[in-house]
Scaffold this active site. Structure first.
Site, PDB file in Angstrom:
ATOM      1  CB  CYS A 696      15.133  37.458  16.387  1.00 36.43           C
ATOM      2  SG  CYS A 696      14.399  39.103  16.262  1.00 36.43           S
ATOM      3  CG  HIS A 790      15.225  37.798  21.551  1.00 33.88           C
ATOM      4  ND1 HIS A 790      16.559  38.098  21.431  1.00 33.88           N
ATOM      5  CD2 HIS A 790      14.613  38.361  20.474  1.00 33.88           C
ATOM      6  CE1 HIS A 790      16.749  38.820  20.333  1.00 33.88           C
ATOM      7  NE2 HIS A 790      15.584  38.995  19.736  1.00 33.88           N
ATOM      8  CD  GLU A 792      18.104  35.636  23.545  1.00 33.53           C
ATOM      9  OE1 GLU A 792      17.486  34.690  23.007  1.00 33.53           O
ATOM     10  OE2 GLU A 792      18.096  36.792  23.090  1.00 33.53           O
TER      11      GLU A 792
END
Length: 817
Positions: A696, A790, A792
């Site tokens: 990001c 992302h 995660e």
């Protein structure tokens, strides 16, 4: 374990704390004699391993079974005698009523769960009055105060260890109280994982818990409230809102007689404690057995002066929503929880208010606390919180399990079951409410990743419905297991405070709150509950409550704001949340509050961590983001050594250590890359020959570093799903970021900036399916890759996110340059 000895000098205490005793107490005596001295001549009845394990199944927050009469020695050498009296079930209602009435004038706490949810909550009540000791604090000052004769005697149990602790800069004893100052932080933390170990008010809490630790003591502990400003001891944030100097940040009692009611088992008991010990250098034993348990009484009186009824005029909250949306658009915030406050005079007794609120709003974390008159003439907390903050319990195999239940996504109850069903359908199909909870849970998982075993964090329940008196919520249920070296207080601090009362990224959201809310939060957004002397912890967020100070009642309510928020609707939501408290105040004033007593998650297949990280060192740069520790957890699952460092000096020093790093991970973050000198970090990594993977903000920084430019999306995508297509077959790319992944994959996005133009050295490896926005890039020659999404996030398949990390560790190396 309990009273284990190293030689004849130390008693080993949990969490790595060693208690050194003066040698003149035990010099030359046998091990058995020393244990007898620690037990203060009270016979210790050992507990079998089987009895401990049988007591450890998940309690759902309820008391962990009626204890037996007996005596034991704590880890700090304090003798404890426990006396248990069974309360007949037909007497329980009257005993609870007497306790509630007593709290009008007596210091103490009542905790009551009147809400059940399978695998999560059970119904129980626990309370006491006349505790012997009170621990309070504000900023870096704390006070341990005796509340009766027993407390005056018991202060000596803690004085020596507090005075010797490096966390305590100064300690003075004045009659019936000890006042101390917490040591200042060094200011530089090379490892973010150790942030919860900083000296703070919680250091004093930890010392008290360590001294009185015993693994089989389920009820004895610290009970009370921790305020919002505890957060400022965990994160270095500037306070902008004017503070009331009388407002405490922490107030916890040590009780010595507790009424316990387990509605599930229809069992109740009164458990009382006596303490005995040998003070350093003393030749005799101190004992509380013959000392009275009574304490002071405080008469409640209504407020008699003029006051402002609310801290924001109508419409002001909606204006702040629009202001927050500008921050979302710039990428400075993903979400933020703003609140406002209402006040009114309360002529009803606090007990009447509690009874009315309990009747109207059953909840898993009901509470009624008389906090005394140290700062005011009288102060009470009366609440019915729907949200667990942090719960920590030991499981049969000995591990400490951490649970949280983030709540976000709210709609008003219908008039009947059919309307409720319609409201539930509307709530579950709301993308805005889904984004709210997604961000909360992603941040919550990140909080746990700081202290939990890699790969142990699981979402047990996703967007589950909980119904309360006026509101319907969507709730996630998240668990993890603590790594060695971390305890319940580490888990507590790492979640401080929940994203559901602050926002994301937390530190930037807290700054926005400080800048725009009108009055200090005080207890709001903090936690209430129990910190057990057995290493457990059960706390609820301090929400849906009334703060009653000198007869003036304050009610605060907030709303979670996103870019999708409707300003008028968000302001109306705060009014709705506050209405249950305000109506309870009104009704208690007119009825006296006399009413009758109210009558496992899904298993998930575990990921199999790759061994691609074995023997490798990975440095993760924290750009003040709320997901960095989840990202680090993914890397740890590859069996790599991982360290998280805050951007700036800590990162520079770590990068230049003699032992080289195999990968540098640039975390996401708010703002723009220049806010964190990302380009400078990249230059240092390249000069040192360290491969880099950016996420990001990390990707945005990489683009700008090589001469590209960033643009701003017409609308931010925070907590949103997207389908990403790889641009070429992964095997054809230089660094193989997407090897082993589908050509199209669903991912989670949190960004408003994007790569508008790219330099020749950078190529695009993935884009959003429905647009041309670059979602992944790589350098044509250097081992540098990045993704805009992302990996995660819970919106990204965990297997896909972990595979990306595995690919980076396997493929990114300067040996291929």
């Amino acid at each position: 374990m309990l009273s284990s000895l190293l030689g004849a000098v130390f008693v080993v205490v949990p969490a790595g704390f060693a208690l050194k005793l003066p040698s003149n107490i035990h010099k030359g005596i046998s091990r058995n004699a020393f244990v007898e001295a620690l037990n203060c001549r009270i016979k210790t009845r050992p507990f079998s391993r089987e009895s401990r394990l049988n007591a450890f199944p998940s309690s759902l927050g309820a008391p962990r079974g009626r204890p037996a009469n007996g005596s034991y020695a704590t880890a700090g050498g304090i003798g404890v005698k426990r006396s248990v009296h069974v309360v007949p079930w037909h007497e329980v209602e009257n005993r609870v009523d007497v306790l509630i009435d007593s709290l009008d004038s007596k210091l103490g706490v009542l905790l009551a769960s009147s809400y059940e949810f399978p695998g999560r909550y059970s119904r129980w009540t626990l309370g006491f009055v006349d505790p012997p000791l009170e621990l309070s604090g504000r900023g870096r000052h704390f006070k341990l105060r005796a509340l009766n004769e027993r407390g005056s005697l018991m202060l000596a149990m803690f004085e020596f260890i507090l005075g010797e602790s490096p966390a305590v800069l100064q300690l003075e004893r004045h009659g019936g109280e000890m006042r101390g100052i917490i040591s200042s932080s060094t200011g530089l933390l090379l490892s973010e994982e150790d942030r919860s170990k900083q000296a703070s008010l919680l250091s004093v809490v930890r010392i008290v818990c360590n001294i009185l630790y015993h693994p089989d003591e389920a009820q004895l502990g610290l009970y009370g409230s921790l305020g919002y400003d505890i957060m400022f001891q965990f994160e270095p944030l500037e306070k902008l809102i004017r503070r009331n100097r009388q407002q405490r940040d922490l107030l916890l009692y040590v009780p010595d007689s507790i009424l316990v009611v387990d509605q599930r088992e229809k069992s109740a008991w009164q458990v009382s404690y006596d303490f005995s010990w040998c003070s350093p250098g003393a030749i005799h034993t101190f004992d509380t057995t013959a000392v009275t348990r009574t304490g002071p009484s405080i008469m409640y009186t209504p407020f008699q002066h003029a006051f402002e009824k609310r801290d924001m005029p109508a419409g002001t909250f909606a204006d702040l929503v629009e202001l927050a949306k500008q921050e979302f658009k710039q990428g400075n915030l993903f979400e933020v929880v703003l609140s406002q406050q209402w006040r009114c005079n309360c002529s009803a007794t606090p007990s009447a208010v509690f009874r009315e609120l309990r009747k109207r709003n059953p909840s898993p974390y009901g509470f009624f606390m008389n906090l005394g008159r140290d700062s005011y003439n009288s102060e009470y907390l009366i609440g019915a919180s729907p949200e667990m903050f942090v719960r920590v319990e030991r499981v049969p195999d000995g591990r400490l399990r951490v649970e949280t239940c983030p709540i976000s996504g709210t709609i008003e109850r219908g008039a009947d079951a059919l309307e409720d069903a319609s409201q539930v359908r509307q709530l579950l199909t709301s993308t805005k409410d889904e984004s709210e909870l997604t961000m909360c849970t992603d941040v919550d998982r990140n909080d746990k990743s700081r202290v939990c075993v890699p790969g142990s964090i699981s979402v047990l329940g996703r967007r589950q419905i909980e119904m309360y008196s006026r509101l319907i919520h969507t709730v996630d249920h998240v668990e993890g297991y603590l790594r060695d070296g971390f305890d319940a207080l580490d888990a507590f601090l790492c979640h401080t405070w929940a994203v559901t009362v602050t926002g994301a990224p937390k530190s930037w959201a807290a700054r926005f709150i400080e800048k725009h809310e009108r009055t200090q939060r005080a207890w709001y957004g903090g936690a209430v509950g129990h910190i057990g002397f057995d290493g457990s912890l059960n706390t609820g967020l301090t929400l849906r409550f009334i703060h009653l100070v000198d007869g003036l009642a304050s009610v605060r309510a907030g709303a979670t704001l996103l870019f999708d928020s409707n300003a008028a609707e968000e302001e109306a939501e705060t009014e709705l949340k506050a209405s249950a408290m305000r109506d309870a105040l009104y009704s208690a004033t007119h009825t006296g509050g006399r009413v009758g007593v109210e009558a496992s998650g899904m298993s998930r297949s575990k990921l199999h961590p790759s061994h691609s990280g074995v023997g490798k060192r990975v440095l993760v740069v924290d750009h003040e983001d709320s997901f960095v520790h989840t990202l680090a957890d993914y890397v740890r699952q590859t069996n790599a050594y991982v360290r998280v460092c805050r951007f700036g000096t800590a990162t520079k020093l770590a990068l230049q250590e003699p032992e080289p790093w195999d990968l540098l991970v640039l975390s996401p973050g708010p703002g723009r890359p220049e806010d964190f000198n990302v380009s400078e970090t990249l230059s240092l990594a390249i000069n040192l020959g360290v491969p880099v993977f950016g996420v990001c903000l990390g990707m945005q920084g990489m683009v700008e570093h090589f001469g590209g430019t960033l643009g701003c999306l017409s609308a931010p995508v925070h907590g949103k799903r997207a389908i990403v297509d790889t641009c070429v077959h992964p095997s054809k790319t230089k660094w193989g970021t997407f090897i082993g992944l589908p050509a199209s994959l669903e991912v989670g996005r949190y960004h408003s900036l994007f790569a508008e133009s790219l330099p020749d050295e950078i190529t695009v490896t993935a884009r959003v399916k429905s647009e041309e926005t670059p979602m992944a890039i790589e350098h044509v020659t250097l081992p540098l890759t990045a993704v805009q999404f992302h990996p995660e996030s819970i919106l990204t398949n965990p297997r896909h996110g972990l595979q990306i990390i595995v690919n980076c560790l396997s493929k990114l190396t300067y040996r291929s340059v």
